[in-house]
Design an enzyme around this catalytic site. Sequence first.
Site, PDB file in Angstrom:
ATOM      1  N   HIS A 265       0.828  -1.211   0.000  1.00 51.06           N
ATOM      2  CA  HIS A 265       0.000   0.000   0.000  1.00 51.06           C
ATOM      3  C   HIS A 265       0.859   1.256   0.000  1.00 51.06           C
ATOM      4  CE1 HIS A 265      -3.124   2.786   0.535  1.00 51.06           C
ATOM      5  NE2 HIS A 265      -3.494   2.550   1.784  1.00 51.06           N
ATOM      6  N   HIS A 306      -0.139   1.541 -12.723  1.00 47.97           N
ATOM      7  CA  HIS A 306      -0.873   1.707 -11.464  1.00 47.97           C
ATOM      8  C   HIS A 306      -2.023   0.714 -11.429  1.00 47.97           C
ATOM      9  CE1 HIS A 306      -3.175   3.620  -8.210  1.00 47.97           C
ATOM     10  NE2 HIS A 306      -2.071   4.262  -7.905  1.00 47.97           N
ATOM     11  N   ASP A 363       4.381   7.675  -7.614  1.00 45.94           N
ATOM     12  CA  ASP A 363       5.363   7.133  -6.667  1.00 45.94           C
ATOM     13  C   ASP A 363       6.786   7.231  -7.213  1.00 45.94           C
ATOM     14  OD1 ASP A 363       3.379   6.221  -4.741  1.00 45.94           O
ATOM     15  OD2 ASP A 363       2.844   4.736  -6.242  1.00 45.94           O
TER      16      ASP A 363
END
Length: 428
Positions: A265, A306, A363
């Site tokens: 996560h 993603h 990210d």
Amino acid sequence: MADKKAQLIIEGSAPVELPVLSGTMGPDVVDVRGLTATGHFTFDPGFMSTASCESKITYIDGDKGVLLHRGYPIEQLAEKSDYLETCYLLLNGELPTAAQKEQFVGTIKNHTMVHEQLKTFFNGFRRDAHPMAVMCGVIGALSAFYHDSLDINNPKHREVSAHRLIAKMPTIAAMVYKYSKGEPMMYPRNDLNYAENFLHMMFNTPCETKPISPVLAKAMDRIFILHADHEQNASTSTVRLAGSSGANPFACIASGIAALWGPAHGGANEAVLRMLDEIGDVSNIDKFVEKAKDKNDPFKLMGFGHRVYKNFDPRAKVMKQTCDEVLQELGINDPQLELAMKLEEIARHDPYFVERNLYPNVDFYSGIILKAIGIPTSMFTVIFALARTVGWISHWQEMLSGPYKIGRPRQLYTGHTQRDFTALKDRG
């Protein structure tokens, strides 16, 4: 809202009519609440096809690359707003007027200090403890210091707790970092904005206070905005589930931090840096790109594609622009950052990645930015938790503001049927 009906046919039973609910956007939802009366449950491990709640806060369309907070595109908020204004929006449903924003920012600044006794609480942790372990403990302990706002049925108490959490998270995150380094903890300054204050508490010391770069403060603010909320993910669902039991807000946010700590996560940007360490050098990129294309090779390019966004991550474009600004501002000559930029260039043009929409995501860029600013990898998920706190507390508020039930998922039991106890002497 329920204009249509669905019919469930189970062999040997009469058809079951179920309402079909329509939201303002997104897929229709089959309301299965009436199914329990028939003696049946639905089976959906991971809740991939289950809407666990009704919400007005955040909308995602993964196929189209859309992320809206209260109807506003994330790109517009990142470019035109700031983090505290976005916090107000998530909490209240509308953008503030100038007067409302001034009052809200002032309220947050008035809550940035933490109880002096909280400092001694840190002494119970080892200095080499993972920062997320310390965050879980400290945030959970806030209910012992601020028990004057724990009545979850009192809207004013809920509001005060929300403001306290948003205000104190940067202070506590910086305290966690300073504690790990053995440096004095810095007090917040009310003359600085939210992001500036965080960087001040992270990197300044009592004997040397340096001015905060506006470029780095803006980058930090954007990272906060882009991570503020992301609908019903694992940590948000954890906060809602904990909140449904009547747990206090600090305990609920601590549960969200614990869920976020899971590498599947909240550890994605940390995984990007570990991947760059594994690649090691620009000369090795081609070899590792080929490994990533090989289905039989366990190596994966982290920070590309993603789970939710099947086309592109709407946050990534803003984050790339911010990444370029930070690297230009700092003029860093870092082999790992050079490696990251080269990898980005290859992945954005290689047909294998382009055809599969495996573009760099938020990210990838946020990991590079945080490293460039000087934030250690172990603190990356702490930054994520800091930013996501407003999302968690907004969902918690939304749930408590309407009718709700304690969360109680069911199961498909596949264990033993009933059997009689066997005495120890009679067991083979």
